[in-house]
Design a protein around this motif. Structure first.
Motif, PDB file in Angstrom:
ATOM      1  N   SER A 233       0.834  -1.215   0.000  1.00  0.00           N
ATOM      2  CA  SER A 233       0.000   0.000   0.000  1.00  0.00           C
ATOM      3  C   SER A 233       0.861   1.254   0.000  1.00  0.00           C
ATOM      4  O   SER A 233       0.573   2.228  -0.713  1.00  0.00           O
ATOM      5  N   GLU A 234       1.927   1.236   0.795  1.00  0.00           N
ATOM      6  CA  GLU A 234       2.834   2.397   0.831  1.00  0.00           C
ATOM      7  C   GLU A 234       3.513   2.582  -0.524  1.00  0.00           C
ATOM      8  O   GLU A 234       3.686   3.716  -1.006  1.00  0.00           O
ATOM      9  N   ALA A 235       3.929   1.479  -1.155  1.00  0.00           N
ATOM     10  CA  ALA A 235       4.613   1.582  -2.436  1.00  0.00           C
ATOM     11  C   ALA A 235       3.686   2.105  -3.527  1.00  0.00           C
ATOM     12  O   ALA A 235       4.115   2.864  -4.403  1.00  0.00           O
ATOM     13  N   MET A 236       2.416   1.738  -3.487  1.00  0.00           N
ATOM     14  CA  MET A 236       1.476   2.223  -4.489  1.00  0.00           C
ATOM     15  C   MET A 236       1.343   3.738  -4.400  1.00  0.00           C
ATOM     16  O   MET A 236       1.224   4.430  -5.420  1.00  0.00           O
ATOM     17  N   MET A 237       1.383   4.273  -3.182  1.00  0.00           N
ATOM     18  CA  MET A 237       1.297   5.723  -3.016  1.00  0.00           C
ATOM     19  C   MET A 237       2.570   6.398  -3.525  1.00  0.00           C
ATOM     20  O   MET A 237       2.529   7.490  -4.091  1.00  0.00           O
ATOM     21  N   LYS A 238       3.719   5.742  -3.344  1.00  0.00           N
ATOM     22  CA  LYS A 238       4.983   6.342  -3.790  1.00  0.00           C
ATOM     23  C   LYS A 238       5.134   6.252  -5.301  1.00  0.00           C
ATOM     24  O   LYS A 238       5.638   7.179  -5.935  1.00  0.00           O
ATOM     25  N   PHE A 239       4.734   5.124  -5.886  1.00  0.00           N
ATOM     26  CA  PHE A 239       4.884   4.949  -7.329  1.00  0.00           C
ATOM     27  C   PHE A 239       3.913   5.823  -8.105  1.00  0.00           C
ATOM     28  O   PHE A 239       4.175   6.229  -9.233  1.00  0.00           O
ATOM     29  N   SER A 240       2.735   6.082  -7.515  1.00  0.00           N
ATOM     30  CA  SER A 240       1.743   6.884  -8.234  1.00  0.00           C
ATOM     31  C   SER A 240       2.212   8.317  -8.378  1.00  0.00           C
ATOM     32  O   SER A 240       2.820   8.871  -7.442  1.00  0.00           O
ATOM     33  N   PRO A 241       1.990   8.969  -9.502  1.00  0.00           N
ATOM     34  CA  PRO A 241       2.475  10.348  -9.712  1.00  0.00           C
ATOM     35  C   PRO A 241       1.718  11.335  -8.839  1.00  0.00           C
ATOM     36  O   PRO A 241       0.606  11.124  -8.436  1.00  0.00           O
TER      37      PRO A 241
END
Length: 241
Positions: A233-241
């Motif tokens: 979940s944290e990575a999805m927030m970081k990868f998203s622009p």
């Protein structure tokens, strides 16, 4: 009073004066004695009363930290030492020097095997060198995924017990996580660079950095999987622009 008044007015007056004097004395006596028996209510500073681990004073709760006894301090130090030993046994990122202070030498990275390929579709890939780890991390970053590296030994019964759980997780999280495994017997040089001293162990890489390492025994797998979901979940927030 009526019978004494027949004797004369002076006698009646003396009796009335005596009765009044007696009443006044009684009232003074009560004023002196009653406060001693029942003191009047007055505002007194409340004293601190201990209830459990909280002091109650002036209607307000003030938490206090009582000093730990010697045996509790010793037990706490033992737990901290055990946690540090466990983290040390889980190893480190082989691309970073000891203590994480300087980059490791590129001379010991090895080479990517000719038949090596990045994993996909929920399959378990294999890594045997730092060069292959670097290639897998680059591929995971392009796909905006995490990377899980599982260290195992073919002779380890715990590793064999956890293998089906890891395979199911790889299929379930195939769109978010790339799973790889490292055979500690086939890749001894790589495991030495990772300083892994216990199996089964998992390393989690997010955006090229080692963010989590843990022992993944069957009784600890649920906690690791929950932590992995949080990292996704944290990575999805970081990868998203």
């Amino acid at each position: 009073v009526q019978s004494l008044s027949d004797r004369g007015p002076m006698t009646a007056r003396a009796l009335c004066l005596l009765l009044l004097t007696t009443d006044v004395l009684c009232l003074r006596h009560r004023a002196l004695v009653v406060p001693m028996a029942c003191p009047p209510s007055r505002s007194v500073a409340p004293s601190a009363r201990f209830r459990g681990n909280v002091f109650r004073k002036s209607g307000r709760d003030t938490s206090v930290t009582s000093p730990l006894p010697a045996h509790a301090k010793s037990a706490e130090r033992g737990l901290q030492a055990a946690r540090l030993a466990q983290q040390h046994a889980c190893g480190r990122d082989p691309r970073v020097g000891k203590g994480g202070l300087w980059p490791s030498s590129h001379a010991h990275e090895g080479a990517v095997a000719s038949d090596w390929s990045a994993t996909d579709n929920g399959a378990l890939g294999s890594i045997q060198s730092v060069a292959e780890l670097q290639a897998a991390i680059a591929c995971a970053n392009e796909r905006e995924r995490l990377l899980v590296l599982k260290f195992f030994s073919p002779r380890c019964t715990t590793c064999r017990a956890i293998a089906p759980k890891v395979a199911r997780a790889a299929r379930k999280l195939r769109t978010d996580v790339d799973f790889y495994e490292v055979d500690t017997h086939a890749a001894k040089a790589f495991c030495k660079q990772c300083t892994v001293k216990s199996v089964p162990v998992a390393h989690v890489y997010s955006r090229g950095k080692l963010t989590e390492k843990a022992i993944i025994e069957p009784n600890l797998w649920a906690a690791f999987l929950s932590r992995l979901d949080a990292l996704v979940s944290e990575a999805m927030m970081k990868f998203s622009p």
